[in-house]
Design a protein around this motif. Structure first.
Motif, mmCIF file in Angstrom:
data_model
loop_
_atom_site.group_PDB
_atom_site.id
_atom_site.type_symbol
_atom_site.label_atom_id
_atom_site.label_comp_id
_atom_site.label_asym_id
_atom_site.label_seq_id
_atom_site.Cartn_x
_atom_site.Cartn_y
_atom_site.Cartn_z
ATOM 1 N N LEU A 1 -1.775 11.336 -9.064
ATOM 2 C CA LEU A 1 -2.837 12.335 -9.201
ATOM 3 C C LEU A 1 -2.946 13.221 -7.971
ATOM 4 N N ARG A 2 -2.451 12.713 -6.849
ATOM 5 C CA ARG A 2 -2.459 13.513 -5.616
ATOM 6 C C ARG A 2 -1.591 14.758 -5.742
ATOM 7 N N LEU B 1 -0.916 -2.425 -7.056
ATOM 8 C CA LEU B 1 0.095 -1.416 -6.746
ATOM 9 C C LEU B 1 0.348 -0.505 -7.936
ATOM 10 N N CYS B 2 0.267 -1.048 -9.131
ATOM 11 C CA CYS B 2 0.403 -0.205 -10.327
ATOM 12 C C CYS B 2 -0.724 0.810 -10.424
ATOM 13 N N MET B 3 -1.937 0.365 -10.171
ATOM 14 C CA MET B 3 -3.066 1.298 -10.182
ATOM 15 C C MET B 3 -2.934 2.324 -9.055
ATOM 16 N N ASP B 4 -2.419 1.863 -7.922
ATOM 17 C CA ASP B 4 -2.258 2.767 -6.785
ATOM 18 C C ASP B 4 -1.238 3.858 -7.083
ATOM 19 N N PHE C 1 -8.992 10.853 -1.674
ATOM 20 C CA PHE C 1 -7.900 10.330 -2.498
ATOM 21 C C PHE C 1 -6.859 9.629 -1.628
ATOM 22 N N ASP C 2 -6.534 10.249 -0.498
ATOM 23 C CA ASP C 2 -5.541 9.648 0.403
ATOM 24 C C ASP C 2 -6.025 8.305 0.930
ATOM 25 N N VAL C 3 -7.281 8.246 1.337
ATOM 26 C CA VAL C 3 -7.821 6.987 1.851
ATOM 27 C C VAL C 3 -7.807 5.918 0.760
ATOM 28 N N LEU C 4 -8.186 6.308 -0.456
ATOM 29 C CA LEU C 4 -8.162 5.340 -1.562
ATOM 30 C C LEU C 4 -6.754 4.859 -1.846
ATOM 31 N N ALA C 5 -5.785 5.776 -1.882
ATOM 32 C CA ALA C 5 -4.412 5.395 -2.173
ATOM 33 C C ALA C 5 -3.847 4.468 -1.102
ATOM 34 N N ILE C 6 -4.075 4.789 0.152
ATOM 35 C CA ILE C 6 -3.564 3.954 1.236
ATOM 36 C C ILE C 6 -4.250 2.602 1.249
#
Length: 1175
Positions: free
Chosen positions: A855-856, A846-849, A818-823
């Protein structure tokens, strides 16, 4: 050696690939015998040959040689018959018996036993026996005594099952062959299929004696041949349906017995020189005589081959004669008077007279008495190979068999060899530890290390842990026994078809290819590499110091170690440093439960060792393909986890502080692994649920603070430190070093981060440069930068593993993904928003991010006792939803395409087609049904056209009304399936998942809590964005000032010297207490009580049998005393008479035999019975 070949024919069929085996090679290899010379039988008036067949059944060649017929008076199988390809082989189905098929084979009496034995093993798949019992006697239509049947049922078959034996008889439905078949049948109904396969009854019968044998004849083989069992006339007999295989020996005769005797003896002799598996002795063959007729005196054939015989006394016929002469006839003692030659001749004559008397007693009507006496004399000369079994004896039948075989083997061993070694080898081969305990290890035999060494290897390789324990308890030192060379031999004995065997063979092939080494046995390098692949993320590989391989060495570099490729390496002679741990790993890799548990009981560091075994088994179960083996591995892994839990529970109840050290102590045996680390890698949730483990985790979580401190006080203390009174610098440091403080700080700052992120997206998101970004957005960029720095530190800096190992461990965590996807999304959005042409795309990303970052938050709440299990339930429900979506997609596409095609004959618009095929049916599930559009009977207020030109230009097409009734039916079916069946299926699945997880919610939460505590324990004190200060501080302290971290001691404690030994001894003592308690509980169970009661009853029966034996001996002694008394009285009366007068009384006769009379009495009686002149 002759090798057998099979032709495989592959047939392709619609049902798949079918393999058919051609047995066309059998007639080319095996033969039958046909009479080629008609020798007239004098009692048949010329109508029958001496082979037993009629004149008409002989071929013309046999009848044409009148000259040979005239000069031949006796028919001989080898001279007057010839071999032809066999025409009877395959499988046998007994009509109406309802049993599985048996194998049968017609073969010549001169067939090589090797060929037959290879067929039985390789093609009939008969397991290699640990014992062969050949039963003879009692053939014919005479009734067998009832107690003999009981001996066969309770003695022979039971002993055969316990040893894994073949039972060889005639296989005919008469006499002893029928009784053995019935005993096997009765045994089969009372045991499991696994034990049933251990008893293999085999019939060896003369082909000419088989009734309805023509039903078996087929030159191409019978698969199967249907055989009808009927009442056979005299001279033939039907086959018994309780036998596994039949060898029908053809010597060219019909209706004649004895044609199979020579082949049977040669086959038994060949089997006696084979070795079962990795056993240390050849297959023992025991001949058993029950009853019998005079024609069966040919037992001397097997006596010449030194095969032991067991005779069932009082069973009748020949058995009574043999038991009588063995027990009651002894050689005449030599006298001191006269010449040696005269005495020897006199003794032989006396012995012949006694045997003649015995033969006349048991077979008074025998015609050729001298010939029979000669045969019995030849048997008597080998009486050391003959043992007598009395049904009322005190020993069990299997114990008697063991003693008989050992007694026969003692004659072949040297004087310097321990005579009990062969008996021990037999007991190990049969896996009869009870016999070994009672007969060999009762304290009367002095066992040496050399005597137990071979049997120990046999017990290890063949998975007999009870013998391993027995040898250890009786003086075998495991430190002297287990060398690294012997350990390699044990690994090399692992089955190549097992999961561990395939893994080791794969690594061996790699070593051979890399180093050009031509050796084909497994070395410690393959063992080290195999264990490393299974548990590399937890502990360092084993045997590094033995192989002199560095931990950081690559595979190619490790293969260049000089000693590794040599046949005789120096390390192979060295003793194993931790022998029980080495054997434990060897047993676990083979999924040998009892052996692994035995080795675990002997190991040190029992908690960590049990968790390590659990880890290995669960990793192997992931690789295993077979369901049964996979389940067995999982069950054994669960058992080891429970054992680790129970031993630790005993430790925790005794002394909590020592048990905490036990959890975090670095182990030298397991490559610096700790119990907590191993349990985490093993997914040992039950172990983590223990109160002692949770108490340690709570202690680490709160640090030096009081556990009952409210969270709001901690949050305020971070903002206003003076609120916590009294406040000193040391307590301030303790406050910030606690993981709970780091957790609270990260939660607070993460909420602030999400607020700032939302503010930027909703309020302060400026256009691309030069108008933007705004200051708040730059703060957001810096905040994310500090998060990236922390992820890099967590992935590549923390720990002592290699780069690849750290990366693999990082990727295994779902929240790290999740962290890798968000970053990644944030960086992509940031890059796109900086340009005018991709500004909107960047804002969308950025909105999707923001959703991913939000969710994190779920991971943060995993620490909560009520929310933590709900997060696990949510994750499992998402997996269930994917299966539901698959079924839903299939049904949606099926209905959507059919519905669109029926409503609109032509609609080229992809947008409308997609919406109406997939999106609209999906909305139907939630009740949004456009009835006006679907039902043409309803008015639909929409402009439409039937003009194809306008439709191609994008105009709405009109509906097709011709099939509207079918559209309505499809809608009803679709709603029925989706809203009732699929949705309720999803609800039921969710309910099952919820109830299943909720039952163990506390266990799930405690296990999940460990990961979060470890994560925040290893994190710096400050949270993003202030964490950058902690990073700078750590960089200076670790790299410049070289100050070690003090936090690592909370999860990894290095003990050395006296402290380490003290903890290991304490843990071992607690394990012994646990095992003693478990043993006490086991003895208290009903099954164990029943076993003890059975043992006591058997003891009482044995004592009663001993009393009977003593009574029989006393009666014999009383008879001897009466004889001695009367003989001495006669001698005294004879001496009192004058030398010229003969005593009027005759010499007294004893009731039985003079064998037990003293030598002096017997010599005097002989001297004075010759007359007065010779006194």
């Amino acid at each position: 050696e002759a090798r057998l070949c099979l032709d495989f024919v592959l047939l392709q069929g619609c049902s798949g690939r079918l393999m058919v085996i051609s047995y066309s090679w059998i007639p080319k290899l095996l033969k039958k015998r046909v009479c080629t010379t008609f020798v007239e039988d004098s009692f048949s008036n010329g109508g029958r040959c001496q082979c037993g067949a009629t004149r008409d059944s002989h071929p013309s060649v046999a009848l044409g040689d009148y000259f040979s017929t005239a000069i031949v008076s006796h028919w001989d199988s080898t001279q007057h018959s010839s071999e032809q390809p066999t025409d009877a082989y395959g499988e046998l189905e007994f009509a109406g018996a309802g049993k599985r098929h048996s194998y049968f084979l017609r073969l010549s009496s001169t067939t090589d036993p090797f060929v037959v034995f290879d067929i039985m093993r390789q093609h009939w798949k008969l397991g290699l026996p640990n014992l062969v019992v050949s039963v003879v006697g009692g053939e014919g239509r005479l009734k067998v005594k009832s107690w003999v049947r009981e001996v066969l049922r309770q003695g022979l078959v039971k002993a055969a099952q316990s040893t894994g034996a073949w039972i060889i008889t005639s296989g005919l439905r008469e006499g002893i062959g029928k009784c053995v078949g019935e005993a096997v049948r009765d045994h089969a109904t009372a045991v499991s299929s696994v034990n049933l396969n251990k008893v293999v009854p085999i019939g060896i019968a003369p082909w000419g004696m088989v009734h309805n044998r023509l039903q078996l004849v087929d030159p191409e083989g019978s698969f199967p041949a249907k055989y009808f069992v009927q009442n056979a006339p005299r001279g033939t007999c039907s086959l018994d349906n309780n036998y596994k295989a039949f060898l029908l020996v053809d010597d060219g005769t019909e209706g004649r017995k004895g044609g199979e005797v020579c082949f049977r003896g040669r086959l038994e002799d060949y089997i006696s020189h084979q070795r079962p598996g990795s056993a240390s002795i050849d297959i023992p063959v025991l001949n058993m005589l029950i009853s019998g007729q005079v024609s069966m005196v040919e037992v001397k054939i097997s006596l010449k081959n030194s095969m032991p015989w067991l005779v069932l006394a009082c069973s009748g016929g020949l058995a009574n004669l043999v038991s009588d002469i063995v027990e009651n006839v002894q050689s005449v003692p030599m006298s001191a008077f006269g010449g040696a030659e005269e005495e020897e001749g006199s003794s032989n004559m006396e012995l012949r007279e006694r045997i003649t008397m015995k033969v006349k007693k048991h077979f008074p009507s025998e015609q050729d008495m001298d010939k029979l006496v000669d045969k019995v004399l030849s048997i008597y000369q080998n009486k050391d190979l003959i043992s007598i079994y009395h049904a009322e004896g005190v020993d069990d039948f299997d114990t008697v068999m063991l003693k008989v075989l050992v007694q026969a083997s003692k004659q072949r061993v040297s004087v310097s060899t321990n005579p009990y070694v062969d008996e021990l080898k037999l007991a190990v081969t049969w896996n009869r530890v009870d016999i070994a305990k009672s007969e060999l290890f009762s304290g009367n035999i002095d066992w040496k290390y050399e005597d137990l060494e071979v049997s120990m290897t046999d017990a290890l390789e063949n998975d007999k842990p009870q013998f391993v324990r027995l040898f250890i308890d009786n003086g075998l030192n495991i430190l002297n026994y287990l060398t690294y060379g012997r350990l390699e031999g044990l690994y090399d004995s692992i089955s190549k078809t097992s999961q561990a065997g395939m893994l080791l063979q794969h690594l061996l092939e790699e070593r051979i290819n890399e180093s050009n080494d031509q050796t084909c046995h497994v070395s410690l390098y393959e063992v080290r590499s195999g264990n490393g692949q299974i548990s590399a993320e937890v502990c360092q590989p084993f045997y590094r110091s033995v192989l002199c391989v560095d931990a950081a060495s690559t595979k190619r570099k490790a293969l260049k170690v000089p000693d590794l490729t040599l046949e005789e390496c120096l390390y192979r002679q060295n003793m194993c440093k931790d022998p029980w741990l080495c054997l434990f790993l060897w047993a676990v890799l083979q999924n040998r439960g009892e052996m692994a548990i035995l080795c675990w009981e002997m190991c040190g560091e029992s908690v960590l060792t049990a968790l390590g075994g659990c880890k290995i088994l669960r990793e192997l179960s992931k690789l295993e393909i077979e369901t049964a083996a996979k389940l067995s591995m999982k069950e054994l892994a669960t058992k080891f986890e429970c054992m680790a839990h129970d031993v630790f529970s005993t430790c925790y109840q005794t002394k909590a502080s020592y048990s905490y050290k036990l959890l975090i102590r670095k182990s030298n045996l397991w490559g610096d692994a700790t119990c907590l680390k191993m349990a985490m890698a093993t997914d040992a949730r039950y172990f983590f649920s223990h109160d002692g483990v949770q108490s340690l985790l709570s202690q680490i979580w709160w640090g030096d603070m009081e556990r009952g401190t409210e969270l709001w006080k901690l949050a305020l203390t971070m903002i206003i430190p003076p609120l916590k009174r009294p406040f000193w610098l040391s307590r301030w440091k303790q406050f910030w070093y606690a993981p709970v403080t780091s957790f609270i700080g990260n939660v607070v700052t993460y909420f602030l981060f999400l607020i700032l992120y939302a503010y930027v997206l909703l309020v302060d998101f400026k256009p691309p440069p030069p108008e933007g970004p705004a200051v708040s957005e730059y703060v957001l960029y810096f905040w994310v930068f500090t998060i990236v720095c922390e992820e890099i530190r967590e992935t590549f800096i923390v720990g002592s593993k290699t780069f690849c190992q750290r990366l693999m461990l990082y990727v295994q965590d779902v929240w790290n993904k999740f962290d890798v996807l968000a970053i990644s999304l944030f960086i992509a959005g940031l890059c796109c928003r900086m340009f005018s042409w991709s500004y909107n795309t960047g804002r969308d990303i950025l909105c999707m991010d923001y959703m991913v970052f939000t969710l994190r938050l779920i991971h943060i709440f995993a620490i909560h006792r009520q929310l933590g299990p709900k997060i696990i339930i949510l994750g499992k429900m998402i997996k269930d939803a994917f299966f539901f979506l698959f079924f839903l997609a299939v049904w949606l596409s099926a209905y959507g395409v059919a519905n669109q095609a029926l409503l609109y004959q032509y609609d080229p618009s992809p947008d409308r087609a997609f919406r109406r095929v997939l999106y609209r049916p999906y909305l139907h599930i939630f009740g949004q049904i456009p009835v006006e559009e679907i039902d043409t009977g309803k008015y639909w207020d929409r402009d439409c056209t039937d003009n194809l030109t306008l439709i191609n230009e994008g105009k709405e097409p009109c509906r097709d009304t011709s099939h509207n009734w079918l559209v309505v039916i499809l809608l009803v079916i679709f709603l029925l399936v989706t809203n009732i069946l699929l949705v309720n299926l999803l609800i039921a699945t969710f309910s099952y998942t919820f109830s299943k997880v909720q039952e163990h919610s506390d266990t799930y939460w405690k296990f999940q809590r460990y990961n979060l505590i470890v994560e925040y324990h290893s994190r710096p004190t400050l949270a993003p964005p202030f964490i950058i200060l902690s990073h700078i501080n750590l960089l200076i302290k670790r790299n410049l000032r070289k100050v070690p971290s003090t936090k690592i001691h909370r999860f990894a404690l290095q003990l050395k010297g006296r402290d380490a030994n003290k903890l290991v001894k304490w843990e071992t003592f607690q394990k012994e207490n646990f095992l003693a308690l478990e043993s006490k509980k086991q003895r208290g169970t009903d099954s164990e009580r029943l076993k003890r009661m059975t043992a006591k009853v058997d003891g009482v029966i044995k004592q009663v049998g001993e009393i009977r034996d003593v009574d029989r001996r006393l009666r014999a002694l009383e008879s001897d005393m009466e004889f001695c008394t009367s003989s001495l009285q006669w001698i005294m009366e004879a001496l009192s008479q004058s030398s010229t007068m003969k005593s009027p009384k005759t010499h007294p006769t004893r009731k039985g035999t003079p064998a037990s009379v003293t030598t002096l009495t017997y010599i005097l009686a002989r001297c004075f019975s010759t007359g007065g002149s010779q006194k």
